[in-house]
Design a protein around this motif. Sequence first.
Motif, PDB file in Angstrom:
ATOM      1  N   ASP A  30      35.621  53.349  53.612  1.00 48.28           N
ATOM      2  CA  ASP A  30      34.715  54.317  52.991  1.00 48.28           C
ATOM      3  C   ASP A  30      35.414  55.278  52.045  1.00 48.28           C
ATOM      4  O   ASP A  30      34.766  55.860  51.164  1.00 48.28           O
ATOM      5  CB  ASP A  30      34.006  55.128  54.074  1.00 48.28           C
ATOM      6  CG  ASP A  30      33.044  54.296  54.898  1.00 48.28           C
ATOM      7  OD1 ASP A  30      32.697  54.734  56.009  1.00 48.28           O
ATOM      8  OD2 ASP A  30      32.659  53.199  54.437  1.00 48.28           O
ATOM      9  N   ASN A  31      36.714  55.471  52.203  1.00 45.98           N
ATOM     10  CA  ASN A  31      37.380  56.559  51.489  1.00 45.98           C
ATOM     11  C   ASN A  31      38.497  56.132  50.552  1.00 45.98           C
ATOM     12  O   ASN A  31      39.217  56.992  50.023  1.00 45.98           O
ATOM     13  CB  ASN A  31      37.939  57.558  52.507  1.00 45.98           C
ATOM     14  CG  ASN A  31      36.845  58.212  53.323  1.00 45.98           C
ATOM     15  OD1 ASN A  31      36.017  58.938  52.792  1.00 45.98           O
ATOM     16  ND2 ASN A  31      36.827  57.934  54.612  1.00 45.98           N
ATOM     17  N   ASN A  32      38.650  54.831  50.356  1.00 46.76           N
ATOM     18  CA  ASN A  32      39.755  54.353  49.528  1.00 46.76           C
ATOM     19  C   ASN A  32      39.322  53.235  48.592  1.00 46.76           C
ATOM     20  O   ASN A  32      38.385  52.500  48.899  1.00 46.76           O
ATOM     21  CB  ASN A  32      40.878  53.800  50.416  1.00 46.76           C
ATOM     22  CG  ASN A  32      41.581  54.871  51.197  1.00 46.76           C
ATOM     23  OD1 ASN A  32      42.510  55.532  50.716  1.00 46.76           O
ATOM     24  ND2 ASN A  32      41.143  55.070  52.432  1.00 46.76           N
ATOM     25  N   ALA A  33      40.032  53.142  47.496  1.00 43.11           N
ATOM     26  CA  ALA A  33      39.944  51.915  46.719  1.00 43.11           C
ATOM     27  C   ALA A  33      40.598  50.817  47.556  1.00 43.11           C
ATOM     28  O   ALA A  33      41.559  51.068  48.299  1.00 43.11           O
ATOM     29  CB  ALA A  33      40.683  52.076  45.396  1.00 43.11           C
ATOM     30  N   MET A  34      40.073  49.614  47.440  1.00 41.15           N
ATOM     31  CA  MET A  34      40.633  48.507  48.216  1.00 41.15           C
ATOM     32  C   MET A  34      40.821  47.299  47.323  1.00 41.15           C
ATOM     33  O   MET A  34      40.038  47.062  46.398  1.00 41.15           O
ATOM     34  CB  MET A  34      39.721  48.156  49.383  1.00 41.15           C
ATOM     35  CG  MET A  34      39.715  49.190  50.489  1.00 41.15           C
ATOM     36  SD  MET A  34      38.946  48.582  51.989  1.00 41.15           S
ATOM     37  CE  MET A  34      40.041  47.233  52.410  1.00 41.15           C
ATOM     38  N   GLY A  35      41.847  46.539  47.630  1.00 36.82           N
ATOM     39  CA  GLY A  35      42.080  45.369  46.828  1.00 36.82           C
ATOM     40  C   GLY A  35      43.206  44.519  47.363  1.00 36.82           C
ATOM     41  O   GLY A  35      43.553  44.598  48.546  1.00 36.82           O
ATOM     42  N   TRP A  36      43.761  43.722  46.455  1.00 41.83           N
ATOM     43  CA  TRP A  36      44.766  42.732  46.828  1.00 41.83           C
ATOM     44  C   TRP A  36      45.961  42.800  45.883  1.00 41.83           C
ATOM     45  O   TRP A  36      45.813  42.970  44.669  1.00 41.83           O
ATOM     46  CB  TRP A  36      44.155  41.330  46.753  1.00 41.83           C
ATOM     47  CG  TRP A  36      43.013  41.127  47.683  1.00 41.83           C
ATOM     48  CD1 TRP A  36      41.699  41.405  47.445  1.00 41.83           C
ATOM     49  CD2 TRP A  36      43.081  40.621  49.015  1.00 41.83           C
ATOM     50  NE1 TRP A  36      40.947  41.101  48.549  1.00 41.83           N
ATOM     51  CE2 TRP A  36      41.766  40.610  49.527  1.00 41.83           C
ATOM     52  CE3 TRP A  36      44.113  40.142  49.819  1.00 41.83           C
ATOM     53  CZ2 TRP A  36      41.468  40.155  50.811  1.00 41.83           C
ATOM     54  CZ3 TRP A  36      43.815  39.689  51.098  1.00 41.83           C
ATOM     55  CH2 TRP A  36      42.509  39.698  51.579  1.00 41.83           C
ATOM     56  N   LEU A  37      47.125  42.642  46.469  1.00 37.63           N
ATOM     57  CA  LEU A  37      48.360  42.434  45.732  1.00 37.63           C
ATOM     58  C   LEU A  37      49.004  41.179  46.296  1.00 37.63           C
ATOM     59  O   LEU A  37      48.633  40.714  47.372  1.00 37.63           O
ATOM     60  CB  LEU A  37      49.297  43.644  45.865  1.00 37.63           C
ATOM     61  CG  LEU A  37      48.783  44.946  45.242  1.00 37.63           C
ATOM     62  CD1 LEU A  37      47.981  45.774  46.246  1.00 37.63           C
ATOM     63  CD2 LEU A  37      49.940  45.773  44.686  1.00 37.63           C
ATOM     64  N   ARG A  38      49.954  40.627  45.572  1.00 33.22           N
ATOM     65  CA  ARG A  38      50.625  39.424  46.049  1.00 33.22           C
ATOM     66  C   ARG A  38      52.114  39.479  45.711  1.00 33.22           C
ATOM     67  O   ARG A  38      52.524  40.162  44.764  1.00 33.22           O
ATOM     68  CB  ARG A  38      50.001  38.159  45.445  1.00 33.22           C
ATOM     69  CG  ARG A  38      50.191  38.015  43.954  1.00 33.22           C
ATOM     70  CD  ARG A  38      49.406  36.809  43.429  1.00 33.22           C
ATOM     71  NE  ARG A  38      49.605  36.605  41.995  1.00 33.22           N
ATOM     72  CZ  ARG A  38      48.965  35.698  41.265  1.00 33.22           C
ATOM     73  NH1 ARG A  38      48.069  34.887  41.837  1.00 33.22           N
ATOM     74  NH2 ARG A  38      49.211  35.575  39.976  1.00 33.22           N
TER      75      ARG A  38
END
Length: 124
Positions: A30-38
């Motif tokens: 709810d409170n953060n940007a979220m995503g993916w790194l590799r």
Amino acid sequence: QVQLVESGGGLVQAGVSLRLSCAASGHIFDNNAMGWLRQAPGKEREFVAAFSWNGDSTYYADSVKGRFTISRDIAKSTVYLHMNSLKPEDTAVYYCAAGSTYYNGTYSLTGDYWGQGTQVTVSS
């Protein structure tokens, strides 16, 4: 306390699709940007894709734009990475992360929280 739990990696052939999942604790989602790194063997960790903290915007690395899609299920506090037309150069450990997006010539995501990583191997 594990707060980001990833799943969905594996060994696939070039050209196929794969979906990664990242289930987050509610307060993180709810409170953060979220995503993916590799991170590929012998290389630095690189940004792949992310949602802005409110989910209104998405960001992609040029290397995956048009092939990968990030999506999310708010009810499940889960972020997905849909990977199509996989290439051998997509082989890496994929990490789910939560934090803040920023722009420094290209978009990226700080890693205030990290998942354990999931291996994706694409054979030619």
